[in-house]
Design a protein around this motif. Structure first.
Motif, short mmCIF file in Angstrom:
data_model
loop_
_atom_site.label_atom_id
_atom_site.label_comp_id
_atom_site.label_asym_id
_atom_site.label_seq_id
_atom_site.Cartn_x
_atom_site.Cartn_y
_atom_site.Cartn_z
N PHE A 97 -6.97 4.45 6.72
CA PHE A 97 -5.84 3.54 6.46
C PHE A 97 -5.56 2.61 7.65
CE2 PHE A 97 -1.31 2.42 6.33
CZ PHE A 97 -1.19 1.95 5.03
N ARG A 132 3.06 16.00 -8.36
CA ARG A 132 2.16 16.95 -7.72
C ARG A 132 2.16 16.80 -6.21
NH1 ARG A 132 -3.46 17.05 -10.81
NH2 ARG A 132 -3.71 18.74 -9.32
N SER A 133 3.16 16.12 -5.67
CA SER A 133 3.16 15.99 -4.21
C SER A 133 4.50 16.44 -3.64
CB SER A 133 2.93 14.55 -3.81
OG SER A 133 3.82 13.71 -4.50
N PRO A 169 2.67 1.60 -4.71
CA PRO A 169 2.05 2.76 -5.37
C PRO A 169 2.99 3.95 -5.46
CG PRO A 169 0.89 2.20 -3.33
CD PRO A 169 1.90 1.15 -3.55
N ASN A 170 3.83 4.13 -4.43
CA ASN A 170 4.74 5.27 -4.44
C ASN A 170 5.76 5.17 -5.57
OD1 ASN A 170 5.75 7.68 -2.78
ND2 ASN A 170 7.58 6.49 -3.21
N PHE A 196 -0.81 9.69 1.69
CA PHE A 196 -0.67 8.78 0.56
C PHE A 196 -1.43 9.37 -0.62
CE2 PHE A 196 -0.82 5.81 4.36
CZ PHE A 196 0.55 5.83 4.53
N GLU A 197 -0.70 9.85 -1.62
CA GLU A 197 -1.35 10.55 -2.74
C GLU A 197 -2.21 9.63 -3.58
OE1 GLU A 197 2.09 10.76 -2.51
OE2 GLU A 197 2.28 12.75 -1.63
N TRP A 198 -1.94 8.35 -3.51
CA TRP A 198 -2.70 7.42 -4.36
C TRP A 198 -4.03 7.03 -3.72
CZ3 TRP A 198 2.22 7.19 -2.69
CH2 TRP A 198 2.47 6.44 -1.56
N MET A 199 -4.31 7.58 -2.55
CA MET A 199 -5.61 7.31 -1.92
C MET A 199 -6.34 8.63 -1.78
SD MET A 199 -4.39 4.92 1.21
CE MET A 199 -3.25 3.55 0.95
N MET A 233 -5.86 -1.42 7.61
CA MET A 233 -4.70 -2.29 7.73
C MET A 233 -4.89 -3.23 8.92
SD MET A 233 -2.85 -1.56 5.22
CE MET A 233 -4.28 -0.99 4.29
N TYR A 276 -3.60 15.62 -3.07
CA TYR A 276 -2.78 16.67 -3.66
C TYR A 276 -3.63 17.83 -4.19
CZ TYR A 276 -3.91 13.84 -7.77
OH TYR A 276 -4.56 13.10 -8.72
N HIS A 286 0.80 -1.23 0.00
CA HIS A 286 0.00 0.00 0.00
C HIS A 286 0.83 1.27 0.00
CE1 HIS A 286 -3.78 -2.13 0.50
NE2 HIS A 286 -3.20 -2.87 1.41
N VAL A 287 2.11 1.19 0.28
CA VAL A 287 2.92 2.41 0.30
C VAL A 287 4.02 2.35 -0.75
CG1 VAL A 287 4.36 3.92 1.70
CG2 VAL A 287 2.43 2.73 2.75
N PRO A 345 -2.11 9.91 -11.47
CA PRO A 345 -2.42 11.34 -11.64
C PRO A 345 -1.65 12.22 -10.66
CG PRO A 345 -4.24 10.21 -10.55
CD PRO A 345 -3.28 9.15 -11.00
N TRP A 346 -1.10 11.62 -9.63
CA TRP A 346 -0.42 12.46 -8.63
C TRP A 346 1.03 12.72 -9.00
CZ3 TRP A 346 -1.51 7.29 -7.92
CH2 TRP A 346 -0.44 6.45 -7.73
#
Ligand code: ATP
Ligand code: MG
Lengths: 424, 268
Positions: B100, A423-424, A343-344, B89-92, B104, B134, A339-340, A419-420
């Protein structure tokens, strides 16, 4: 000569259209950039000028059409073509005892791609007789003028003038009929005016390329349809890339997460990365032959290192705060991976994938140039052996279009999936 | 026993060039459940190091941290963290970020849904729960970070300059929110800040640390956090004793900084 002319025309159009646009097209004053007083040095104020792009593309086609005598370009824009048709010149010989006589050479110059038809003329009077010569445009022809003359070069006769202009072994001349010189053995070397157009064998006009495209799309080339050729190339790229990503990404993750993996694979990856995939082609052919296996393995190798390195960079690039936050929220190692970290790393992996696809596409074409029974590269390779320049050009354009298309698709997928990014 | 006990913590970083930094020396502290302690100190006095040790990201060279009767050995859901920035977490989307921890932990949406939505409402994120992080302003991002931490229901919340990247107005609003959430949830909170005002306004207890080696310099018990709960923080600043406390602490930190400057000048 033609090259210099083309360059001059190109630069002239570049500058001319620039000046025209500057003076006659007013900048739209609506956007923010128009209000900036300082734009030189401000990169953000430099947006690509649409007019320039359009003029640039039109110019390329215009020059292409103009210097190849294309039907698609109006005749008055054509660069002067080579002389085609009938012409004649008068040569003067002088025999060993000083006698002179004139005779006429009739020349029929056939256009590009046409057959020069032989013809006869009446030999006429005198010791020098009239000759008939048929030749293709834009070439020079060695004219053995004395084949029918009463006094030949062996007898000591030599050409002293053409159309009344003196000529000698070291003295080439230019008359309205063309360029004349004498060969070492005294024959006349004649080149009618060449003009500034290219022969199709160097550069075919655009309609010939499009015609070929339609023809090959319709009938295929070398036992395969056009789609088959392109499809094979694409299939190899996608298969090779997928295998490369499938192994490279986990490898990159392992290198980013474990010191043993990093230590073990670092020397290999760092060594293989700078080896251009093209340099592997001979070895791959020796090991796997020229079939599909060899090509896919080559592309696999081309993408493997790129994907491994980008996945490793994706793992290393994770903000440690994110990992710490996830641990403090009770996530397990596996959950943090899933989850981290994964995706990161996606933005980095996408960047790598775009590079890898580009490299794979270039490599597959090169590999097909070397050996293949179908594929885009093979098409242009075979065509070049038969000097079918139009097919070569068509192939190059298709390869470019497909490579561009791949990149556009990858960018679309990137915008959609990450999409991010940035942008972070 | 319930509470957070920091017992004789020392931390030394051995640098690759052979020298060592004594980031913390013999730091001891006891926090009761539900206390909010703010930590002040000049840059480099070991505040972050201390927080990282409590969070379990660093093992101290000596000493230990005890929470609810057991020693801390690593990060755990019982100790939540709020970072200055960049930890979302930018993907969420916002709601996925906030949920989260429970997710988890294996909870179903039926279990966490109500609590997460409540927290989103309390933090004023109700209308933004489907937004990408973001797309939010810095202040809203920090509210997401707070809500995410609270949704996991930790015993202790550790904040390292959580409002440091915000503008003055947003910061003031967020200070009110921190106080409100603290009172509502009764969490034990350690909050590191560089702002003396923020430390005084929010800290029921206020710890001033000194550098080289990092150690506790002074500790205060202050009434202003209690006053601020549910009230106007600006009014608190006019309360009796506020200005004097502020001057005293500013003076203290000023002197420490001077001393550091003096020492570096001596070294030159
Ligand atoms: N990983 C590390 N390796 C070596 N030295 C470190 C490490 N982390 C911190 N230090 C040193 O320990 C000391 C305390 O650092 P710390 O980050 O805890 O200070 P801080 O009080 O949080 O400062 P700031 O207010 O600037 O955040 C500093 O001198 C720093 O250089
Ligand atoms: Mg710090």
């Amino acid at each position: 000569m033609i090259g210099v002319m083309i360059l001059l025309v190109y630069v002239a159009i570049f500058l001319g259209s620039f000046l025209v646009v500057r003076f006659f097209v007013r900048r739209s004053t609506s956007d923010f950039t128009a209000l900036k007083t300082v734009t030189f040095g401000d990169e953000s104020a430099v947006a690509s000028n649409r007019i320039a792009s359009v003029v640039s593309v039109v110019t390329i086609f215009l020059i292409w059409g103009s210097f190849t005598g294309s039907n698609w370009v109006p005749g008055f824009l054509h660069a002067p073509g080579p002389f085609v048709g009938d012409t004649s010149f008068v040569y003067t010989i002088e025999t060993g005892d000083g006698t002179r006589d004139d005779a006429t050479v009739f020349v029929r110059v056939a256009g590009f791609g046409e057959q020069a038809e032989k013809f006869e003329v009446d030999p006429g009077e005198g010791i020098a007789k009239d000759d008939a010569v048929a030749m293709p445009a834009s070439r020079s022809s060695t004219i053995l003028f004395d084949r029918n003359d009463e006094v030949t070069r062996k007898d000591g006769a030599q050409v002293v003038a053409i159309d009344g202009v003196a000529i000698g072994p070291d003295k080439a001349i230019q008359t309205p009929a063309g360029r004349f010189a004498l060969t070492a053995k005294g024959a006349i070397s004649y080149a009618p005016p060449r003009g500034l157009q290219m022969e199709p064998i160097w550069l075919p006009p655009p309609e010939a390329v499009v015609g070929r495209l339609i023809e090959i799309a319709d009938e295929g080339y070398r036992d395969s349809t056009l789609w088959n050729h392109l499809g094979y190339s694409l299939f190899r790229v996608i298969a090779g890339f997928l295998f490369g990503a499938l192994l490279g990404i986990p490898l990159g993750y392992a290198m980013g997460l474990s010191d043993w993996f990093r230590g073990w694979f670092e020397p290999i990856v760092e060594f293989m990365r700078p080896v251009p995939p093209l340099a592997l082609i001979p070895l791959v052919i020796i090991w796997f032959g020229i079939g599909e296996t060899g090509k896919i393995i080559l592309l696999f190798l081309a993408s493997l290192w790129i994907m491994a390195i980008s996945a490793r960079a994706g793992v290393s690039g994770v903000n440690i705060s994110k990992v710490h936050a996830a641990y403090s929220l009770g996530a397990s190692k596996f959950q943090i991976m899933r989850h981290v970290i994964m995706p990161n790393s996606l933005p980095e992996i996408f960047t790598g994938a775009r590079v890898a696809m580009g490299v794979c596409w270039g490599t597959v074409v090169a590999a097909e140039l070397v050996a293949a029974s179908e594929g885009a590269g093979m098409m242009i390779m075979v065509a070049s052996k038969f000097q079918l320049t139009d097919i070569v050009l068509m192939g190059i354009i298709l390869i470019g279009v497909i490579g561009f298309g791949i990149d556009v698709l990858m960018r679309k997928a990137e915008n959609w999936l990450v999409p991010w990014k940035g942008r972070s | 026993m319930s509470g957070l006990s920091i017992e004789n913590i020392s931390m030394r970083f051995d640098l690759p060039n052979g020298t060592a930094v004594q980031a913390l020396q013999d730091v001891s502290l006891l926090l009761n459940k539900g206390e909010l302690m703010s930590v002040l100190g000049p840059s480099g006095c070991g505040k972050t190091t201390l927080l990282n040790i409590v969070a379990g990201f660093l093992a101290p060279t000596s000493g230990q941290v005890v929470l609810n009767g057991h020693a801390v050995t690593g990060p755990d859901a019982e100790r939540g963290m709020v970072f200055q920035q960049g930890a979302l977490f930018e993907w969420m989307d916002v709601r996925e970020n906030v949920s989260f921890g429970p997710r988890m932990g294996g909870q179903t949406e039926a279990q966490w849904g109500a609590q997460v939505d409540h927290l989103l409402d309390v933090t004023g994120l109700g209308d933004f729960k489907d937004k990408a992080t973001y797309e939010l302003s810095g202040g809203m991002q920090q509210r997401v970070a707070l809500a995410r931490c609270l949704a996991n229901d930790p015993d202790v919340i550790l904040m390292d300059e959580p409002l440091g990247a915000l503008d003055a107005l947003t910061r003031e609003k967020m200070q009110g929110l921190v106080l409100k959430l603290w009172k509502e949830t009764g969490k034990t909170i350690i909050l590191i800040t560089h702002s003396v005002e923020e430390a005084i306004l929010l800290g029921e207890r206020l710890l001033v640390m000194a550098p080289r080696p990092g150690r506790i310099h002074e500790e205060y018990r202050l009434p202003f956090a209690e006053m601020g709960v549910g009230g106007d923080l600006r009014e608190v600043k006019t309360a009796p004793g506020y200005a004097e406390t502020r001057e005293e602490i500013l003076e203290m930190i000023w002197n420490m900084e001077e001393e550091i400057m003096g020492r570096t000048e001596d070294m030159q």
